[in-house]
Motif scaffolding. Structure first.
Motif, PDB file in Angstrom:
ATOM      1  N   ASP A 125       0.715  -1.275  -0.012  1.00  0.00           N
ATOM      2  CA  ASP A 125      -0.061  -0.077   0.129  1.00  0.00           C
ATOM      3  C   ASP A 125       0.872   1.395  -0.089  1.00  0.00           C
ATOM      4  O   ASP A 125       0.612   2.271  -0.573  1.00  0.00           O
ATOM      5  CB  ASP A 125      -0.983  -0.038   1.142  1.00  0.00           C
ATOM      6  N   GLU A 131       0.599   4.161  -2.890  1.00  0.00           N
ATOM      7  CA  GLU A 131       0.452   5.500  -2.567  1.00  0.00           C
ATOM      8  C   GLU A 131       1.494   6.462  -3.081  1.00  0.00           C
ATOM      9  O   GLU A 131       1.388   7.760  -3.504  1.00  0.00           O
ATOM     10  CB  GLU A 131       0.391   5.580  -0.979  1.00  0.00           C
ATOM     11  N   LYS A 164       1.393   6.870  -6.831  1.00  0.00           N
ATOM     12  CA  LYS A 164       0.259   7.847  -7.124  1.00  0.00           C
ATOM     13  C   LYS A 164       0.771   9.335  -6.953  1.00  0.00           C
ATOM     14  O   LYS A 164       0.266  10.468  -7.733  1.00  0.00           O
ATOM     15  CB  LYS A 164      -0.874   7.560  -6.208  1.00  0.00           C
ATOM     16  N   HIS A 181      -5.740   2.515  -4.698  1.00  0.00           N
ATOM     17  CA  HIS A 181      -5.053   3.997  -4.567  1.00  0.00           C
ATOM     18  C   HIS A 181      -4.977   4.906  -5.787  1.00  0.00           C
ATOM     19  O   HIS A 181      -4.259   5.944  -5.556  1.00  0.00           O
ATOM     20  CB  HIS A 181      -3.126   3.642  -4.033  1.00  0.00           C
TER      21      HIS A 181
END
Length: 441
Positions: free
Chosen positions: A266, A270, A273, A314
């Motif tokens: 994760d 993130e 992104k 995400h």
């Protein structure tokens, strides 16, 4: 050769990072260095370093390379099988494996031995040459230190477009994966070696100062940067890498081309992104667990689903690469791949016919596979009038379907279909021309 050696570093089709790096090292050593893309200009230097990226170059540029009147040295990903290069190209030396130290040793030898014979290179690690009609491969060179001079960046770098980037930036070497079709572990090993962040940022600033705008980080699998344990990620190091590069380039100009589906988290998604263009490219390859095992891909279809779900959570755009007509792929395996591609509804797809790189497991396997058992040489009944093989049929059907599968479907026009047909024919011809080299080697 005199001490004032004049050198050209030649890259046939685009400015590869390896060519830029070698030119930078030679420049830092005080040599007179020119960087040239393509064969349009006559070369009148003493030494030419030729960076070859694809096996097809051994056929495509035979005439151009033979016409160069200089001491010719070949390096790049094609050097996994140096015998093949020496058999098909009129060159003097092949740099086998990592080239930075080897290049320095070659030039040191040439400067101090003006009356050399080719057999005298036998004491330099990491080279191959022909002597008395026999191929000689010296002992393997040691892995190079990744602290090095800045690469040579040409003035026209902003006009380059390599998968959306002006230039690639090496952040680390090595990959713990063991994919049978990939040359990265064969060339750099399975242990990950990462460059100091400070050096990477200095290089980014230099690239930007020379006109580069869009930079892609490269090393096989981007998220392995900083990894210290086998087949694991160092989330903190990778996130810091993206954050600090992004401060210099801006998020929209930082590209992360490739990440393994089993080496994400994760935190990594993130960061992708937030600090990059927000795209991730997974090597999915097949929707058949049986084929994935045969490829030694090291992932499962379930892991692909999990990776895509995590990226989507995400808000990361997802591209996927797929390989069709891998040795042993049955119609059922191919259909499983189509079904998976349909289920995933990715934002982009890249489909290729299995290409054998000499020196890899796939290269060895296809070299031993009879033409009759190779899908690339079996006629397609569906596209018989187009002259396609079963391998090309599968690639074409997949490519066409992928425009329907994707998150924003695209209508199939006559022009798009023709472009896709030309693409699979080009892939097929490329691979068909390589296979005889492998079989006759």
């Amino acid at each position: 050769m005199t001490k004032n050696l004049k050198i050209t570093v030649l890259t046939p089709e685009f400015y590869s990072y390896g060519a830029l790096l070698i030119a930078g090292i030679l420049k830092e050593q005080g040599y007179s260095v020119k960087l040239q893309k393509g064969f349009g200009k006559v070369i009148d230097d003493d030494i030419v370093f030729i960076s070859l990226q694809s096996t097809i170059h051994l056929i495509k540029y035979q005439q151009e390379i033979s016409s160069i009147n200089a001491f010719k040295i070949v390096g790049g990903p094609v050097t996994l099988t140096p015998e093949l290069i020496l058999e098909h190209l009129q060159v003097d030396l092949v740099v086998v494996g990592e080239g930075e130290d080897t290049v320095y040793n070659i030039l040191k030898f040439l400067k101090t031995n003006p009356s050399y014979q080719i057999s005298d290179f036998k004491d330099i690690p990491g080279v191959a040459f022909k002597a008395d009609n026999q191929t000689v491969i010296t002992e393997k060179s040691n892995p190079c230190c990744l602290k090095r001079p800045l690469p040579f960046i040409p003035s026209e770098i902003a006009r380059e477009n390599i998968r959306g980037a002006n230039v690639y930036l090496e952040t680390h070497r090595g990959c713990p994966g063991n994919c049978g079709f990939c040359g990265v572990p064969c060339l750099f090993g399975r242990k990950v070696r990462s460059r100091p962040l400070e050096d990477i940022l200095t290089e980014v600033k230099y690239m930007l100062s020379k006109g580069a705008q869009r930079i892609a980080i490269s090393g096989g699998t981007g998220s392995l940067y900083g990894s210290k344990k086998f087949k694991s990620v160092d989330e903190e190091s990778f996130v810091e890498l993206l954050r600090e590069i992004s401060k210099l380039t801006g998020p929209r100009n930082l590209i992360i081309p490739d990440i393994r589906a089993d080496l994400i988290s994760d935190e990594i998604m993130e960061a992708v992104k937030k600090y990059s263009r927000g795209w991730v490219f997974f090597g999915i390859e097949s929707g058949s667990d049986r084929v994935l095992r045969h490829m030694k891909k090291g992932i499962s279809v379930d892991q692909v689903h999990e990776a895509v779900e995590m990226a989507r959570k995400h808000g990361v755009k997802i591209g996927g690469s797929f390989i069709v007509a891998y040795p042993g792929e049955e119609e059922e395996d191919y259909q499983d791949t189509i079904d998976l591609a349909d289920e995933l509804m990715l934002d982009d797809y890249f489909v290729s016919i299995a290409e054998p790189i000499p020196g890899t497991q796939l290269g060895d396997e296809i070299s031993k596979l009879s033409m009759e058992d190779n899908l690339l040489f079996q006629d397609s009944l569906k596209y018989k009038r187009h002259g396609l093989s079963i391998a090309e049929e599968r690639a074409l059907d997949f490519m066409m379907d992928s425009y329907i599968f994707r998150s924003f479907p695209t209508a199939m026009s006559q022009k798009l279909m023709k472009d896709l047909e030309n693409e699979v024919k080009s892939q097929g011809e490329h691979i068909k021309s390589i296979i005889p080299l492998l079989k006759n080697h």
